[in-house]
Scaffold this active site. Sequence first.
Site, PDB file in Angstrom:
ATOM      1  N   TYR A 196      56.303   1.677  79.625  1.00 55.07           N
ATOM      2  CA  TYR A 196      57.079   1.040  80.693  1.00 55.07           C
ATOM      3  C   TYR A 196      58.495   0.677  80.241  1.00 55.07           C
ATOM      4  CZ  TYR A 196      52.667   0.516  83.268  1.00 55.07           C
ATOM      5  OH  TYR A 196      51.487   0.749  83.922  1.00 55.07           O
ATOM      6  N   LYS A 238      44.127   5.896  72.966  1.00 52.40           N
ATOM      7  CA  LYS A 238      43.889   7.313  73.279  1.00 52.40           C
ATOM      8  C   LYS A 238      44.246   8.088  72.016  1.00 52.40           C
ATOM      9  CE  LYS A 238      42.821  10.533  76.281  1.00 52.40           C
ATOM     10  NZ  LYS A 238      41.425  10.784  76.628  1.00 52.40           N
ATOM     11  N   ASP A 286      39.743   6.368  78.573  1.00 57.20           N
ATOM     12  CA  ASP A 286      38.956   6.957  79.668  1.00 57.20           C
ATOM     13  C   ASP A 286      37.511   6.467  79.599  1.00 57.20           C
ATOM     14  OD1 ASP A 286      39.011   8.330  77.271  1.00 57.20           O
ATOM     15  OD2 ASP A 286      38.937  10.329  78.140  1.00 57.20           O
ATOM     16  N   ASP A 342      47.376  -2.449  82.071  1.00 51.49           N
ATOM     17  CA  ASP A 342      47.723  -2.601  83.487  1.00 51.49           C
ATOM     18  C   ASP A 342      46.576  -2.042  84.335  1.00 51.49           C
ATOM     19  OD1 ASP A 342      49.026  -2.882  85.873  1.00 51.49           O
ATOM     20  OD2 ASP A 342      50.601  -1.406  85.477  1.00 51.49           O
ATOM     21  N   ASP A 369      43.505  -4.325  86.272  1.00 45.69           N
ATOM     22  CA  ASP A 369      43.344  -4.258  87.724  1.00 45.69           C
ATOM     23  C   ASP A 369      41.921  -3.829  88.084  1.00 45.69           C
ATOM     24  OD1 ASP A 369      45.751  -5.216  88.461  1.00 45.69           O
ATOM     25  OD2 ASP A 369      46.343  -3.490  89.669  1.00 45.69           O
TER      26      ASP A 369
END
Length: 358
Positions: free
Chosen positions: A143, A193, A225, A249, A253
């Site tokens: 980000y 990852k 994942d 993030d 959520d």
Amino acid sequence: MQRKIAVMAGDGIGPEVMAEATKVLAKVAVKFGHSFEFKLGLIGGAAIDAVGDALPAETLALGEASDAILFGSVGGPKWETLPRDQQPERRGLLGIRKHFKLFANLRPSVVYSELAAQSVLRADIVGQGFDVLIVRELTGGIYFGKPREIVVTHAGKRAVDTMVYTSAEIERIARVGFEAARKRSKKLTSVDKANVLDSSVLWREVVASLAADYPDVELNHLYVDNAAMQLVKNPRQFDVIVTENMFGDILSDLSSVLPGSLGMIPSASLGEGNFGLYEPAGGSAPDIAGLGIANPIAQILSVAMLLKYSFGLNAEAEAIEKAVHETIQAGLRTADIWTEETTKVKTAEMGKAILERI
Ligand code: NAD
């Protein structure tokens, strides 16, 4: 203990749920013999209406003079047409997070067995309930990484984002994860990852190298994942999850829909030292603002997080968490978590019932 708390209720349901949270804070102070001084600060749309700025200098000064910030929520239709950089969310909330260099976001997702019917998960998966804490890095990663651009080439447009982390940034957030696990069930899952991304290879290396400093915490690693799948398949395996900005993030959520209402979820944003900003995960809920029916639990549990993470007052925090759970067990429900066999109460009644159980 003597501490100063800046209270910024903001907009919509913010002041309604904050009224209950500050009563809880006052009760804890009396019961455990602390002196908490709280001062009110204007923030968000309320601050725009009063002084023309969503983040007034006096509010920042109040935060600086305080040991922690208890934050409500900001924003609403009234201020949506303002230029983006003046809006309550951007100028008020993002502005204050940036000012205080809050780099770690902690979001617990607690599902009580009594609220299994409200969860999006099947009752057999919720079981006796669960409590997962997601620790998300807030100031680095894709980000904020550079280069970041869309360029026009002879073959069409080309867009670039950069996922970048230094070992110091990783260590800083990993330590927050280890420390949080220490305050809970002593289990930390680091999510990355590392099978694809170099930034994740470094992430895993740094997190693993810190494990020796926390021999009491059990550490494991998951690919993001798989972590997403495991969160909905078997959330009870988790205690604390630590991860980078974008993965956090998405996962936080995902985890915030598990309890069935945003009104149940507190959060903490921590900076260096013990300073932090504590707020409900939800927003100002304009659809129910002013009706006195908002669920105050997220704001009250934000008080518990403040006591635990900024002041190290674990027994006090647990007293609040226990009172909330007992109130739910007694069958009291605000509209967002109500079912036919339970008793529907308004914001103030819910607050009072929790207060009485502390
Ligand atoms: P929201 O979280 O305010 O509301 C989403 C839904 O959840 C609504 O139906 C609402 O009634 C419900 N809800 C949220 N908190 C609740 C509570 N305590 N009790 C009962 N029900 C609750 O999200 P939104 O509608 O997308 O946003 C509304 C405004 O809030 C917007 O202006 C948005 O920008 C702002 N916002 C602020 C924050 C913040 O201050 N941290 C976070 C998210 C959204």
